[in-house]
Design a protein around this motif. Structure first.
Motif, PDB file in Angstrom:
ATOM      1  N   VAL A   1       0.853  -1.195   0.000  1.00  0.00           N
ATOM      2  CA  VAL A   1       0.000   0.000   0.000  1.00  0.00           C
ATOM      3  C   VAL A   1       0.892   1.251   0.000  1.00  0.00           C
ATOM      4  N   THR A   2       0.816   2.005  -1.096  1.00  0.00           N
ATOM      5  CA  THR A   2       1.643   3.209  -1.231  1.00  0.00           C
ATOM      6  C   THR A   2       0.804   4.445  -0.984  1.00  0.00           C
ATOM      7  N   SER A   3       1.304   5.327  -0.138  1.00  0.00           N
ATOM      8  CA  SER A   3       0.627   6.594   0.109  1.00  0.00           C
ATOM      9  C   SER A   3       0.979   7.547  -1.026  1.00  0.00           C
ATOM     10  N   ASN A   4      -0.040   8.158  -1.632  1.00  0.00           N
ATOM     11  CA  ASN A   4       0.245   9.047  -2.753  1.00  0.00           C
ATOM     12  C   ASN A   4       0.945  10.324  -2.297  1.00  0.00           C
ATOM     13  N   SER A   5       0.704  10.757  -1.054  1.00  0.00           N
ATOM     14  CA  SER A   5       1.329  12.002  -0.612  1.00  0.00           C
ATOM     15  C   SER A   5       2.766  11.796  -0.146  1.00  0.00           C
ATOM     16  N   SER A   6       3.028  10.705   0.612  1.00  0.00           N
ATOM     17  CA  SER A   6       4.384  10.548   1.153  1.00  0.00           C
ATOM     18  C   SER A   6       5.242   9.571   0.356  1.00  0.00           C
ATOM     19  N   ASN A   7       4.574   8.819  -0.557  1.00  0.00           N
ATOM     20  CA  ASN A   7       5.297   7.839  -1.383  1.00  0.00           C
ATOM     21  C   ASN A   7       5.841   6.644  -0.606  1.00  0.00           C
ATOM     22  N   THR A   8       5.450   6.491   0.653  1.00  0.00           N
ATOM     23  CA  THR A   8       5.932   5.342   1.433  1.00  0.00           C
ATOM     24  C   THR A   8       5.020   4.143   1.186  1.00  0.00           C
ATOM     25  N   THR A   9       5.609   2.965   1.235  1.00  0.00           N
ATOM     26  CA  THR A   9       4.852   1.731   0.988  1.00  0.00           C
ATOM     27  C   THR A   9       4.939   0.837   2.214  1.00  0.00           C
ATOM     28  N   ARG A  10       3.813   0.300   2.625  1.00  0.00           N
ATOM     29  CA  ARG A  10       3.825  -0.645   3.751  1.00  0.00           C
ATOM     30  C   ARG A  10       2.578  -1.535   3.668  1.00  0.00           C
ATOM     31  N   PRO A  11       2.602  -2.667   4.387  1.00  0.00           N
ATOM     32  CA  PRO A  11       1.414  -3.529   4.376  1.00  0.00           C
ATOM     33  C   PRO A  11       0.285  -2.883   5.186  1.00  0.00           C
TER      34      PRO A  11
ATOM     35  N   LEU B   1      -6.517  10.986  -4.945  1.00  0.00           N
ATOM     36  CA  LEU B   1      -6.014   9.632  -4.728  1.00  0.00           C
ATOM     37  C   LEU B   1      -5.215   9.627  -3.424  1.00  0.00           C
ATOM     38  N   GLU B   2      -5.587   8.758  -2.483  1.00  0.00           N
ATOM     39  CA  GLU B   2      -4.888   8.705  -1.190  1.00  0.00           C
ATOM     40  C   GLU B   2      -3.843   7.585  -1.154  1.00  0.00           C
ATOM     41  N   TYR B   3      -4.241   6.379  -1.600  1.00  0.00           N
ATOM     42  CA  TYR B   3      -3.345   5.216  -1.589  1.00  0.00           C
ATOM     43  C   TYR B   3      -3.575   4.396  -2.852  1.00  0.00           C
ATOM     44  N   PHE B   4      -2.580   3.585  -3.202  1.00  0.00           N
ATOM     45  CA  PHE B   4      -2.792   2.616  -4.281  1.00  0.00           C
ATOM     46  C   PHE B   4      -1.984   1.359  -3.989  1.00  0.00           C
ATOM     47  N   PHE B   5      -2.502   0.219  -4.463  1.00  0.00           N
ATOM     48  CA  PHE B   5      -1.819  -1.061  -4.240  1.00  0.00           C
ATOM     49  C   PHE B   5      -2.354  -2.097  -5.214  1.00  0.00           C
ATOM     50  N   THR B   6      -1.629  -3.196  -5.343  1.00  0.00           N
ATOM     51  CA  THR B   6      -2.124  -4.297  -6.170  1.00  0.00           C
ATOM     52  C   THR B   6      -2.473  -5.462  -5.248  1.00  0.00           C
ATOM     53  N   HIS B   7      -3.411  -6.273  -5.704  1.00  0.00           N
ATOM     54  CA  HIS B   7      -3.798  -7.424  -4.899  1.00  0.00           C
ATOM     55  C   HIS B   7      -4.401  -8.482  -5.810  1.00  0.00           C
TER      56      HIS B   7
END
Length: 365
Positions: free
Chosen positions: A15-25, A88-94
């Protein structure tokens, strides 16, 4: 024994935050399906990184993750930042447990309703959407377009169901960028785009070198629908759509057809389908908008894309003077007035695009 998450909740690892660009589960908890279309589905959901703090609710759009080309929608939403464009707040694949395919998930801010729902609610109760609401919503769509078009982004599917509103605050945001594209000069694009009732005449006749002005046609259709409670042009098939447009605008002229598509050989509807002048037809259809509203509709719904008003000229139109003078409205079901949302907090970028029209666009205190 670890509990397996139910179908409506799952862990997404990237899960990537669009504002901070950090990715975490994060744990994703879906609780309501709110839409679906040719593209996929939209669900309402909350996200949490630690089971303590929940973020949301978000509207999560799931689309098949195209491997051959990056999702245009994601690229556009990652850069778009404007009060009248969905964020857009977050984006991820699943991987979906249903079909084992990878889906791109776009978690966007949530608004309570679509403009389509709002128009329908009034129309089904045989009521007119108050004119102030039509002005407020049309203005915000135009402001969103001012921003998008300045970036070269064409939405290509402007219609009431792709516009989100909060009827309590009057806030509006353009959503669903699944058809959107950054138009490059002299690069052809497909003409079979836009939902039929909102498709600009140049697209109907097969133009492939169109401009962002196709969105302006869509805006005119949306404004007209707010005024009359139903879609303005309802052709049962693409070419009959042109016939419906001809009933209001008169037949398209040869020059327009030639510049749109020199090889067009469809019907020309050259015999006028109505009596009286075009202005009389507009007044008959949209009279409740007043003379300024009729004038604005006539300057937006024209065959020649270059003659349709640009977003900045729409914002400068006297039809919206009312929003500058009386900055309140009555939300549906309210007896007390509420302040209008912030409409004139233009960024330096917007001011640059507005240019010399600034005195006409900004309220004169």
């Amino acid at each position: 024994m670890s509990q397996t998450p139910r179908q409506d909740q799952f862990i997404a690892n990237d899960v990537t935050s669009n504002s901070s660009n950090t990715t975490r589960p994060m744990l994703v908890k879906e609780y309501k399906k709110i839409g679906h279309g040719a593209f996929g589905t939209v669900v309402q959901a909350f996200l949490t990184p630690d089971n303590n703090k929940w973020y949301g609710p978000f509207a999560i759009k799931k689309v098949p993750a195209q491997t051959e080309y990056k999702s245009r929608e994601l690229e556009i939403l990652r850069i778009a930042e404007h009060p009248n464009v969905v964020k857009l707040e977050y984006f991820f694949t699943h991987v979906s447990p249903q079909d084992n395919k990878v889906y791109q998930h776009l978690a966007m801010e949530c608004l309570p309703e679509t403009l389509q729902f709002e128009i329908h609610r009034y129309a089904s109760n045989k009521l007119e959407l108050p004119l102030k609401h039509t002005k407020l919503y049309t203005y915000q769509v135009a402001r969103g377009m001012l921003y998008l078009h300045a970036l070269g982004i064409c939405h290509r599917d402007v219609k009431p169901s792709n516009v989100l509103v909060d009827p309590n605050t009057g806030v509006l945001k353009i959503c669903d960028f699944g058809s959107a594209k950054k138009l490059e000069q002299n690069q052809p694009s497909i003409s079979y785009i836009c939902s039929r009732f909102y498709r600009a005449p140049e697209l109907i006749v097969g133009c492939t070198q169109y401009t962002t002005q196709i969105d302006i046609w869509g805006l005119g259709c949306v404004m007209g629908e707010m005024l009359i409670g139903k879609a303005v042009f309802q052709g049962q098939e693409p070419l009959l759509q042109l016939r419906e447009i001809s009933k209001l605008l008169g037949p398209p002229d040869k020059k327009f057809l030639f510049f749109s598509n020199p090889s067009y050989d469809g019907p020309l509807f050259s015999k006028p389908l109505f009596t009286g002048t075009v202005k009389e037809r507009f007044e008959k259809h949209f009279g409740q908008a007043g003379s300024d509203g009729v004038d604005l509709m006539m300057k937006i719904l024209t065959y020649e894309p270059e003659r349709r008003l640009s977003p900045r000229r729409i914002l400068a139109h006297p039809f919206f003077d009312d929003l500058k003078k009386e900055r309140y409205f009555f939300p549906r079901g309210h007896t007390q007035p509420k302040c209008l949302p912030e409409l004139f907090d233009f960024t330096p970028f917007e001011m640059q695009v507005i240019g010399e029209l600034a005195p006409e666009v900004q309220p004169q205190e």
